[in-house]
Structure formats: structure tokens, C-alpha cells
Motif scaffolding. Sequence first.
Motif, mmCIF file in Angstrom:
data_model
loop_
_atom_site.group_PDB
_atom_site.id
_atom_site.type_symbol
_atom_site.label_atom_id
_atom_site.label_comp_id
_atom_site.label_asym_id
_atom_site.label_seq_id
_atom_site.Cartn_x
_atom_site.Cartn_y
_atom_site.Cartn_z
ATOM 1 N N GLY A 319 3.227 6.744 -18.497
ATOM 2 C CA GLY A 319 4.222 5.771 -18.891
ATOM 3 C C GLY A 319 5.555 5.920 -18.216
ATOM 4 O O GLY A 319 6.385 5.012 -18.277
ATOM 5 N N HIS A 320 5.791 7.053 -17.532
ATOM 6 C CA HIS A 320 7.102 7.254 -16.884
ATOM 7 C C HIS A 320 6.930 8.129 -15.632
ATOM 8 O O HIS A 320 6.539 9.279 -15.711
ATOM 9 N N TRP A 321 7.280 7.538 -14.488
ATOM 10 C CA TRP A 321 6.983 8.180 -13.210
ATOM 11 C C TRP A 321 8.202 8.188 -12.286
ATOM 12 O O TRP A 321 8.690 7.133 -11.886
ATOM 13 N N PRO A 322 8.704 9.368 -11.914
ATOM 14 C CA PRO A 322 9.718 9.438 -10.860
ATOM 15 C C PRO A 322 9.155 8.861 -9.561
ATOM 16 O O PRO A 322 8.031 9.187 -9.156
ATOM 17 N N ASP A 323 9.944 8.019 -8.910
ATOM 18 C CA ASP A 323 9.459 7.195 -7.803
ATOM 19 C C ASP A 323 10.129 7.593 -6.492
ATOM 20 O O ASP A 323 11.346 7.455 -6.338
ATOM 21 N N GLY A 324 9.325 8.077 -5.554
ATOM 22 C CA GLY A 324 9.847 8.454 -4.243
ATOM 23 C C GLY A 324 10.146 7.276 -3.340
ATOM 24 O O GLY A 324 10.560 7.475 -2.202
ATOM 25 N N ASP A 325 9.954 6.070 -3.785
ATOM 26 C CA ASP A 325 10.209 4.815 -3.071
ATOM 27 C C ASP A 325 8.958 4.364 -2.334
ATOM 28 O O ASP A 325 7.936 5.037 -2.294
ATOM 29 N N MET A 326 9.070 3.172 -1.747
ATOM 30 C CA MET A 326 7.935 2.546 -1.076
ATOM 31 C C MET A 326 7.469 3.358 0.130
ATOM 32 O O MET A 326 8.204 4.171 0.677
ATOM 33 N N LEU A 327 6.252 3.087 0.550
ATOM 34 C CA LEU A 327 5.632 3.782 1.674
ATOM 35 C C LEU A 327 5.932 3.012 2.952
ATOM 36 O O LEU A 327 5.342 1.958 3.208
ATOM 37 N N PRO A 328 6.852 3.502 3.797
ATOM 38 C CA PRO A 328 7.224 2.774 5.015
ATOM 39 C C PRO A 328 6.251 3.069 6.153
ATOM 40 O O PRO A 328 6.594 3.711 7.147
ATOM 41 N N ILE A 329 5.037 2.575 6.001
ATOM 42 C CA ILE A 329 4.019 2.761 7.036
ATOM 43 C C ILE A 329 3.502 1.389 7.451
ATOM 44 O O ILE A 329 3.682 0.398 6.749
ATOM 45 N N GLY A 330 2.858 1.339 8.602
ATOM 46 C CA GLY A 330 2.419 0.051 9.121
ATOM 47 C C GLY A 330 3.556 -0.674 9.820
ATOM 48 O O GLY A 330 4.528 -0.072 10.285
ATOM 49 N N LYS A 331 3.474 -2.006 9.889
ATOM 50 C CA LYS A 331 4.489 -2.822 10.558
ATOM 51 C C LYS A 331 5.682 -3.015 9.628
ATOM 52 O O LYS A 331 5.538 -3.475 8.498
ATOM 53 N N LEU A 332 6.879 -2.680 10.145
ATOM 54 C CA LEU A 332 8.103 -2.715 9.350
ATOM 55 C C LEU A 332 9.139 -3.624 9.996
ATOM 56 O O LEU A 332 9.102 -3.879 11.204
ATOM 57 N N SER A 333 10.085 -4.085 9.178
ATOM 58 C CA SER A 333 11.279 -4.813 9.638
ATOM 59 C C SER A 333 10.939 -5.976 10.560
ATOM 60 O O SER A 333 11.411 -6.044 11.699
ATOM 61 N N LEU A 334 10.130 -6.903 10.057
ATOM 62 C CA LEU A 334 9.800 -8.086 10.851
ATOM 63 C C LEU A 334 11.073 -8.826 11.251
ATOM 64 O O LEU A 334 11.984 -8.991 10.436
ATOM 65 N N ASN A 335 11.118 -9.247 12.501
ATOM 66 C CA ASN A 335 12.312 -9.911 13.048
ATOM 67 C C ASN A 335 13.571 -9.052 12.892
ATOM 68 O O ASN A 335 14.678 -9.560 12.708
ATOM 69 N N ASP A 336 13.359 -7.752 12.996
ATOM 70 C CA ASP A 336 14.458 -6.775 13.006
ATOM 71 C C ASP A 336 15.245 -6.716 11.703
ATOM 72 O O ASP A 336 16.440 -6.410 11.698
ATOM 73 N N ARG A 337 14.594 -6.983 10.585
ATOM 74 C CA ARG A 337 15.221 -6.896 9.279
ATOM 75 C C ARG A 337 14.214 -6.327 8.287
ATOM 76 O O ARG A 337 13.033 -6.617 8.395
ATOM 77 N N PRO A 338 14.627 -5.451 7.370
ATOM 78 C CA PRO A 338 15.996 -5.135 6.972
ATOM 79 C C PRO A 338 16.583 -3.875 7.586
ATOM 80 O O PRO A 338 17.771 -3.592 7.386
ATOM 81 N N HIS A 339 15.799 -3.081 8.314
ATOM 82 C CA HIS A 339 16.275 -1.761 8.718
ATOM 83 C C HIS A 339 15.746 -1.444 10.111
ATOM 84 O O HIS A 339 14.594 -1.048 10.275
ATOM 85 N N GLY A 340 16.588 -1.649 11.113
ATOM 86 C CA GLY A 340 16.185 -1.331 12.474
ATOM 87 C C GLY A 340 15.330 -2.416 13.095
ATOM 88 O O GLY A 340 15.143 -3.501 12.551
ATOM 89 N N LYS A 341 14.813 -2.110 14.260
ATOM 90 C CA LYS A 341 14.003 -3.058 15.020
ATOM 91 C C LYS A 341 12.613 -3.208 14.405
ATOM 92 O O LYS A 341 12.108 -2.297 13.743
ATOM 93 N N GLU A 342 12.003 -4.365 14.648
ATOM 94 C CA GLU A 342 10.609 -4.535 14.256
ATOM 95 C C GLU A 342 9.777 -3.475 14.957
ATOM 96 O O GLU A 342 9.914 -3.254 16.161
ATOM 97 N N ARG A 343 8.888 -2.836 14.201
ATOM 98 C CA ARG A 343 8.193 -1.686 14.774
ATOM 99 C C ARG A 343 7.005 -1.303 13.906
ATOM 100 O O ARG A 343 6.937 -1.651 12.730
ATOM 101 N N MET A 344 6.106 -0.564 14.500
ATOM 102 C CA MET A 344 5.185 0.226 13.713
ATOM 103 C C MET A 344 5.940 1.459 13.228
ATOM 104 O O MET A 344 6.867 1.931 13.886
ATOM 105 N N SER A 345 5.563 1.964 12.075
ATOM 106 C CA SER A 345 6.272 3.087 11.483
ATOM 107 C C SER A 345 6.494 4.210 12.491
ATOM 108 O O SER A 345 5.622 4.544 13.300
ATOM 109 N N ASN A 346 7.690 4.781 12.450
ATOM 110 C CA ASN A 346 8.024 5.895 13.330
ATOM 111 C C ASN A 346 7.390 7.211 12.900
ATOM 112 O O ASN A 346 7.486 8.208 13.622
#
Length: 482
Positions: A319-346
Motif C-alpha cells: 500500500g505504500h512504496w518509496p518511488d525511485g522515479d520512472m525508468l528512463p530507458i528506450g527512446k527518450l525526449s522526442l523532438n528534444d523535449r523534455p530533457h536533452g536531445k532525442e535519443r536512445m537512453s544513455n
Amino acid sequence: MNKIKFIIILCLGVLTSCVDSEISSQTANTSKSVEKNISVDTEFELAATPPMGWNSFDAYDCRINEEEFKATVDYMAENLKEYGWEYAVIDYIWWHPNPGNWDTPRRKGHPNIRYNDDGSPLYPEYTNMDEFGRLIPAVERFPSAAGGKGFKPIADYVHNKGLKFGIHIMRGIHRVAAFQATPIMGTNMTAKDIAEPFDTCNWCNHMYGVDGSKEGAQEYYDSLFKLYAEWGVDFIKADDTMFPPYHDEEIEMIHKAIEKSGRPMILSLSCGEAPVSRAPHLIENANMWRISADFWDNWESLEHNFDLLNAWSPFIGPGHWPDGDMLPIGKLSLNDRPHGKERMSNFTEPEHYTLMTLWSIAKSPLMMGGDLLSTPESTMKFLKNRDVIYVNQHSVDNRQVIKHNNEAIWIATDPANGDRFIALFNLADQPETISFNLEDESLRGTFKVKDLWEGKYLENVNQVLSAKIAPHGGKIFRLTKL
């Protein structure tokens, strides 16, 4: 929230619902004499296990539309649902027809709205709300919302696929509602009466805080969640709730409004780092909460999460889980938004293994952030390992044993049969052999070992478990007593 308390007593050798049927049957045969009981406090209705799903932010920023979202839901239903990925979440500014359609000095396409000196919006057509100051989806992006339907048609679409639907909201009340003094449903008060113009988010200028001491404040939040319940929302990501200062009053109002809505909804609080000192308050009022700042695809942030997840491990529970945030893997920041250039995960491939292993054994919620429609299938293997997901969903007593000299070790237990999960991490910049002395956890005797990522059995071990691991890599093993 909406909690029912009951205690499950798991007797080893009786309950053997392990993912690995071979291990289960062997354990049942070898542990019949074991009478150790494990009490699992399951005081919950929601989030019995860490929520798993997908959120649009890492790939689409604030710009996803109905067509893209439905295509993503289709992919989830066809490819990920069977592994437990069930929440599909639209992130922020869904009420704006074209958010961030101008560049700001702070960030490309940052979706701040420009206002006149008197507080009126420079472009009032950009803010879509109903007569009670409640934000509603922009039909330009979500055409099915036309005619006052809101997100209900999309929620129905998600539910028909066997998945659950979520949205992002910002804490507070929209400043246009305050300027226009829109009425609060069921009261004689207006948005202007409860708004706190001095209390604004320092990274997004849309909202004013709500003064919980004012008549109409709780009623405003109640009206929001009444609307979300009518839409069929299952998951709420409430943002700007913990970034200094910690907004305990509004967190409590949101919690109460969900309870009054009559519809179960996961409450996920953002953004972090959440203060550990507020753990009891968070456990009482939320299902998951961000323990990190925005987490992106760099090693420094990943390594920092070892310390954050370790600090929060005493507060893991149904019922209650500390959250390390989303998994930034795969294709990120389409059209260079929200964080850095469009890319596959670094992240390197070994860092992918570390990320998924750490989030799993620390029982963080698993919310995929990359674009499912353009991420190659070779990356999807990190989302489809049933053994690793089992650790995230069903293990107990999850904790860090050591983090020292460029190595980290985590351990957990399978309550179904007493097996141990051990994760070994190499934090160094070169390959290293990481070793764990089983005596450090009083694990004596001989153990069968399964490499969960490789899906194969290794040589039996006693005394020491060792593995050669790539730089920044991680491995996880199931140990079964023979």
C-alpha cells in the motif's frame, strides 16, 4: 486509504507459489520440516504490490495526444500486460491545446503560460476548464473529450484493453480560475477565496496553492476527484506536493478527496527528494512517493539512488512504496523535449541491468518512461523478465547489506518458500568480481543458484556467492537451500 487490515500467515513448505515451478516443487520437498512463519502485514486495498506501468513524460513531455496514447495502450495490452505492466498515465498539461509552443530561456518548450499584469491570461483559449474551475482535456489533442466527456472515453478504451488509466495533476487551483473567481461546486465560495497567489510552483506557473483553512478548500478538491471518478481514473500523479516546502495540508486534502470520491485511485506524489522525516505522513496519505529528483539516464543519478533507496527501505510495505522515479530507458525526449536531445537512453547495457535489478529488489514502483512505439524490442527484454519482476512484486525483507569500495549488495526473501534473492552490483568503472559471504546473513549449507537475468542455473554454492560483473553492472540470483 480505503484500507482493510488482515494478516496472512505463510507457512514455509505449504505455500509454494513461486514463479519458478521447479524451485517451488523442490522447496516443497526439502522444507516440510520448516515451521517458520512469516507474517505479512497487508493493510491495503490499493497498491498491494509496487504499481507497474507507463508514463508519458520522459518521451513526450507535455505533448502527447490521443492517437499516440491509444497506440501506446495498444502496445502495452499486446506486449506488456501479461508481465504485470497495467497503468497507462498521461502526464502534465493535458488541458492545453499546444503546451510549450514557444521556447523559454529555461528549457525548450517549457509549458509556462504568459499572463498580463492584471493576472489575466495573455491567451485565455489555452486554458480549458469547466464552470467550476476544474481543468478538462483540450479537444485539439484529445478529440474524444468533446461534448463534456472529458477523459471518460479514453479511460473506457484503456479499461477495455484490460489496463488502468492515470493522469497527472498539479497541486492547487489554476490561477485563471482564481482570476475569474469561478464558483466551487456545492458551496458559496469561489476559487479566489481559497487561492494563495504567493504559493506557486517554482518550475511551472499555472497554479496557486489552496489554503486548507478556508471554507471551500476541501470542497474544491472533492469536486476535482468527483470528476476524475466520473471519468474512470485509476491513478493520480499529484505534482509539486513535496518539493520544498512539503505541502502536508494539500496532500491530506487530496487523500480525503479520493476517499470521498467512491473510486479507488492510486495516489503518487511528486516531485522529490521526499524528506525521510515525513515517512509516517506519506505512508498514511499516499501509495507511492518520489524519493529522488527527476531521474534521467546518467550513472551519477543511478548511483545516488542506491543511497536513497537504502534510506527508504524501512518504509517499504503493501500500500505504500518509496518511488525511485520512472525508468528512463528506450527512446527518450522526442523532438528534444523534455530533457536533452532525442535519443536512445544513455545508460549502457550493464547500467540497464543495474537499474532494473535495483528497482526490483528495492521494490520501487516500475513506471516505464521511454516511448514504447519507437523503442527497439531488444530493449524490451528488461521489462519482460518474469523472475526479476517477481522479486519486485512479491519479495519481502528487502534491504541493502553493504555499499562500500565500489560494490553494493542487496538481499530479499521469497515469503512463499524462504528462498533468498541476492543482488550483486559493481559500481566501479572496470570489471570486478563481486563476492558475498553467505555467513554474513547466516546462510549456511549448500544452495542451488539461479541467475535470474540469464534464466539458468549455476553451480551450487556454499559460503561465498561470487560473480564477475561488467562496469556499473548488476546481477541477481535466487538461492534455494538444498
